[in-house]
Scaffold this motif. Sequence first.
Motif, PDB file in Angstrom:
ATOM      1  N   PRO A 143      32.458 -46.633  18.825  1.00 57.90           N
ATOM      2  CA  PRO A 143      32.809 -45.734  17.728  1.00 57.90           C
ATOM      3  C   PRO A 143      31.601 -45.453  16.835  1.00 57.90           C
ATOM      4  N   GLU A 144      31.722 -44.418  16.034  1.00 58.09           N
ATOM      5  CA  GLU A 144      30.741 -44.190  14.989  1.00 58.09           C
ATOM      6  C   GLU A 144      30.945 -45.254  13.913  1.00 58.09           C
ATOM      7  N   THR A 145      29.882 -45.831  13.429  1.00 61.73           N
ATOM      8  CA  THR A 145      29.997 -46.827  12.368  1.00 61.73           C
ATOM      9  C   THR A 145      29.364 -46.295  11.091  1.00 61.73           C
ATOM     10  N   ARG A 146      29.939 -46.701   9.988  1.00 57.58           N
ATOM     11  CA  ARG A 146      29.415 -46.321   8.673  1.00 57.58           C
ATOM     12  C   ARG A 146      28.480 -47.438   8.210  1.00 57.58           C
ATOM     13  N   GLY A 147      27.228 -47.102   8.052  1.00 54.51           N
ATOM     14  CA  GLY A 147      26.255 -48.108   7.658  1.00 54.51           C
ATOM     15  C   GLY A 147      26.559 -48.702   6.290  1.00 54.51           C
ATOM     16  N   VAL A 148      26.501 -50.008   6.208  1.00 52.69           N
ATOM     17  CA  VAL A 148      26.685 -50.705   4.937  1.00 52.69           C
ATOM     18  C   VAL A 148      25.607 -51.773   4.830  1.00 52.69           C
TER      19      VAL A 148
END
Length: 198
Positions: A27-32
């Motif tokens: 999946p696309e991940t949201r950088g944190v």
Amino acid sequence: MLTDGYHDVPKGKVATVVTQLEMRARPETRGVPGPDGWMLTRIQTPTVPWYRALYMSVGADWLWFGRMKLPDAEIDTVLSDPKVHIYTLQKDGTDGALLELDFRTDGECELVYFGLIPALIGTGAGRFLMNAAIEAAWAEPINLFHVFTCTLDSPQALGFYRRSGFIPIRQKIEVADDPRITFGYDRGLAPHVPIFDP
């Protein structure tokens, strides 16, 4: 096959609904950002005592017991397998997370254990660690990434896995010895799960 209706759980046992989830594409991940001062570290040669201590630090509140009932030799066999990857978050000599990825089945990765010490819950460390898990899993030649969670885990766990891209595919009922009775766990652990002494 269980019939509809209620079923008594024997005294001395715990029962939980186990949900299996899977991910068949990255999946696309949201950088944190990682939690302040904590560094993701792969432990290349984990020892059994180190692993047991971290396992309890992360999982005791949720009654993790699967590995605690195994003899040291069996745990060592798992930990020494090059297809089993163990990660933690480290800061000032403290380990704050357990991430265990198992690639021993060709084309698959199982997220065997995923958790944080209590002090890191709610800090964003979980999302950071899950992003790392997804990246590490899909860096290998797999077509399936899967995980099991259960109703003994944090109430947020199932939703967190779904938001991370895992899809529930089946449920099972597990009945097992209550580790607070059988394995000597502190009886004050997991107050959300009642104890029924035999």
